[in-house]
Design an enzyme around this catalytic site. Structure first.
Site, PDB file in Angstrom:
ATOM      1  N   GLN A 138       8.905   3.540   4.406  1.00  0.00           N
ATOM      2  CA  GLN A 138       8.866   2.215   3.759  1.00  0.00           C
ATOM      3  C   GLN A 138       9.230   2.334   2.279  1.00  0.00           C
ATOM      4  O   GLN A 138      10.000   1.527   1.745  1.00  0.00           O
ATOM      5  CB  GLN A 138       7.465   1.621   3.916  1.00  0.00           C
ATOM      6  CG  GLN A 138       7.239   0.374   3.095  1.00  0.00           C
ATOM      7  CD  GLN A 138       5.880  -0.241   3.363  1.00  0.00           C
ATOM      8  OE1 GLN A 138       5.717  -0.977   4.341  1.00  0.00           O
ATOM      9  NE2 GLN A 138       4.893   0.039   2.530  1.00  0.00           N
ATOM     10  N   HIS A 187      -5.392   2.276  -1.665  1.00  0.00           N
ATOM     11  CA  HIS A 187      -4.818   1.133  -2.393  1.00  0.00           C
ATOM     12  C   HIS A 187      -5.240   1.190  -3.864  1.00  0.00           C
ATOM     13  O   HIS A 187      -4.427   0.965  -4.760  1.00  0.00           O
ATOM     14  CB  HIS A 187      -5.327  -0.196  -1.815  1.00  0.00           C
ATOM     15  CG  HIS A 187      -4.926  -0.476  -0.402  1.00  0.00           C
ATOM     16  ND1 HIS A 187      -5.819  -0.517   0.628  1.00  0.00           N
ATOM     17  CD2 HIS A 187      -3.708  -0.752   0.144  1.00  0.00           C
ATOM     18  CE1 HIS A 187      -5.185  -0.814   1.757  1.00  0.00           C
ATOM     19  NE2 HIS A 187      -3.906  -0.948   1.489  1.00  0.00           N
TER      20      HIS A 187
HETATM   21  P1  AMP Z   1      -0.878  -1.747   3.295  1.00  0.00           P
HETATM   22  O1  AMP Z   1      -1.991  -2.625   2.861  1.00  0.00           O
HETATM   23  O2  AMP Z   1      -1.245  -0.825   4.403  1.00  0.00           O
HETATM   24  O3  AMP Z   1       0.398  -2.502   3.530  1.00  0.00           O
HETATM   25  O4  AMP Z   1      -0.587  -0.778   2.071  1.00  0.00           O
HETATM   26  C1  AMP Z   1      -0.275  -1.269   0.802  1.00  0.00           C
HETATM   27  C2  AMP Z   1       0.251  -0.138  -0.037  1.00  0.00           C
HETATM   28  O5  AMP Z   1      -0.745   0.871  -0.151  1.00  0.00           O
HETATM   29  C3  AMP Z   1       1.493   0.540   0.571  1.00  0.00           C
HETATM   30  O6  AMP Z   1       2.395   0.861  -0.462  1.00  0.00           O
HETATM   31  C4  AMP Z   1       0.909   1.774   1.204  1.00  0.00           C
HETATM   32  O7  AMP Z   1       1.827   2.836   1.323  1.00  0.00           O
HETATM   33  C5  AMP Z   1      -0.188   2.119   0.221  1.00  0.00           C
HETATM   34  N1  AMP Z   1      -1.198   2.962   0.858  1.00  0.00           N
HETATM   35  C6  AMP Z   1      -1.880   2.698   1.990  1.00  0.00           C
HETATM   36  N2  AMP Z   1      -2.691   3.737   2.297  1.00  0.00           N
HETATM   37  C7  AMP Z   1      -2.518   4.664   1.330  1.00  0.00           C
HETATM   38  C8  AMP Z   1      -3.051   5.965   1.078  1.00  0.00           C
HETATM   39  N3  AMP Z   1      -3.929   6.515   1.901  1.00  0.00           N
HETATM   40  N4  AMP Z   1      -2.625   6.640  -0.012  1.00  0.00           N
HETATM   41  C9  AMP Z   1      -1.712   6.082  -0.852  1.00  0.00           C
HETATM   42  N5  AMP Z   1      -1.156   4.875  -0.667  1.00  0.00           N
HETATM   43  C10 AMP Z   1      -1.549   4.173   0.411  1.00  0.00           C
END
Ligand code: AMP
Length: 283
Positions: A153, A36
């Site tokens: 997504q 994040h």
């Molecule tokens: P989430 O909190 O899981 O909904 O993720 C929020 C954002 O962070 C989304 O756009 C995810 O794709 C991105 N994200 C989560 N994990 C990663 C990661 N390991 N690398 C890059 N982006 C991430």
């Protein structure tokens, strides 16, 4: 950094910003990790004001237990956000986002919503579309940052912006990984030691697939399907991992690839114990 717990206070703040400020938005469900933070750091470099939202969106969970057990670490999240100089944090209540009923709008994303995650997580992308559209209306960003970790997504959000004709640039960000290759995820914290040890195999197998692709100038659908079967066989031998799907698909249509000439990408979803993990790699 300022945190906002009501839409009204947040909107007052947004309205008070001058028109010349470029606003970046990074929606999250909290339980923040370095993945994040990499999005936020990129957004920070490219904009004047960075808004992060923390909202565990009930309508995108097809599994009640997954929603119930989703990690919540708000205090730590706020500390991390402060460290990376995030400007505004929006932490809305469910009641404000869904005032009458916790339900999704129905979207047609040109078919990409029915592939992969769409097949296995019923209603998931309607929930994602609903919350992101709502947050876009509230934040009114110029740019929005999404991780390639959730590649489908990311493509859905690009489509959403196109369908709704929103003046927002959607920016995809590289997958941030642990040292052993496991893609960072809020759900990783819930892995048992045994499953945590098994989980890096997911990225290992993706890298092997990439190697196989590099060796060949051309691969037809039969060869691609043979690779998919090979991955399925390899996963069966991993006692702590259960494959849900592995597929090689075109990056834009997300449909199963018939050859390796058109932006192919490999996508995988597997359970490590009770935790569902996803990953992908450009081939
Ligand atoms: P989430 O909190 O899981 O909904 O993720 C929020 C954002 O962070 C989304 O756009 C995810 O794709 C991105 N994200 C989560 N994990 C990663 C990661 N390991 N690398 C890059 N982006 C991430």
């Amino acid at each position: 950094m300022e945190a906002f717990y009501t839409l009204k206070s947040f909107q007052n703040k947004i309205d008070s910003l001058g028109k010349d400020n470029s606003i970046a938005f990074v929606p999250t469900m909290g339980a923040l990790h370095k993945g994040h933070l990499s999005l936020i750091k990129k957004a920070k470099k490219e904009n004047d004001v960075v808004v992060v939202s923390i909202f565990v969106n009930p309508t995108q969970f097809d599994n009640k237990d997954d929603l119930k057990n989703y990690p919540i670490t708000l205090e730590n999240d706020l500390k991390l956000l402060k460290k990376v100089n995030c400007d505004l944090v929006l932490i809305p209540k469910v009641k404000e986002i869904y005032p009458t009923k916790i339900t999704s709008e129905h979207f047609e994303f040109g078919g990409i919503e029915n592939e992969m995650e769409g097949k296995f997580r019923k209603g998931h992308f309607n929930g994602v579309g609903t919350i992101v559209k709502r947050l876009f209306e509230i934040v009114k960003p110029h740019k929005a940052y999404f991780g390639e970790k959730d590649f489908q997504q990311l493509q859905i959000i690009k489509k959403l912006v196109e369908i709704e004709k929103l003046p927002i640039k959607v920016i995809g960000c590289k997958i941030f990984r642990e040292k052993d290759g496991l893609a960072m995820s809020s759900r990783n914290a819930r892995l048992t030691t045994k499953c945590r040890d098994a989980a890096p195999f997911i990225y290992k197998i993706l890298k092997k697939v990439k190697k196989k692709f590099k060796k060949k100038d051309f691969m037809d659908s039969e060869e691609i399907s043979a690779i998919e079967k090979w991955v399925e066989k390899k996963l069966k031998k991993q006692s702590d991992l259960t494959l849900e799907y592995f597929t090689i698909a075109n990056e834009s249509t997300l449909k199963n690839s018939s050859d390796n000439q058109h932006n192919p990408r490999a996508f995988i979803a597997a359970f490590a114990g009770e935790i569902r993990l996803i990953d992908n790699i450009a081939l």
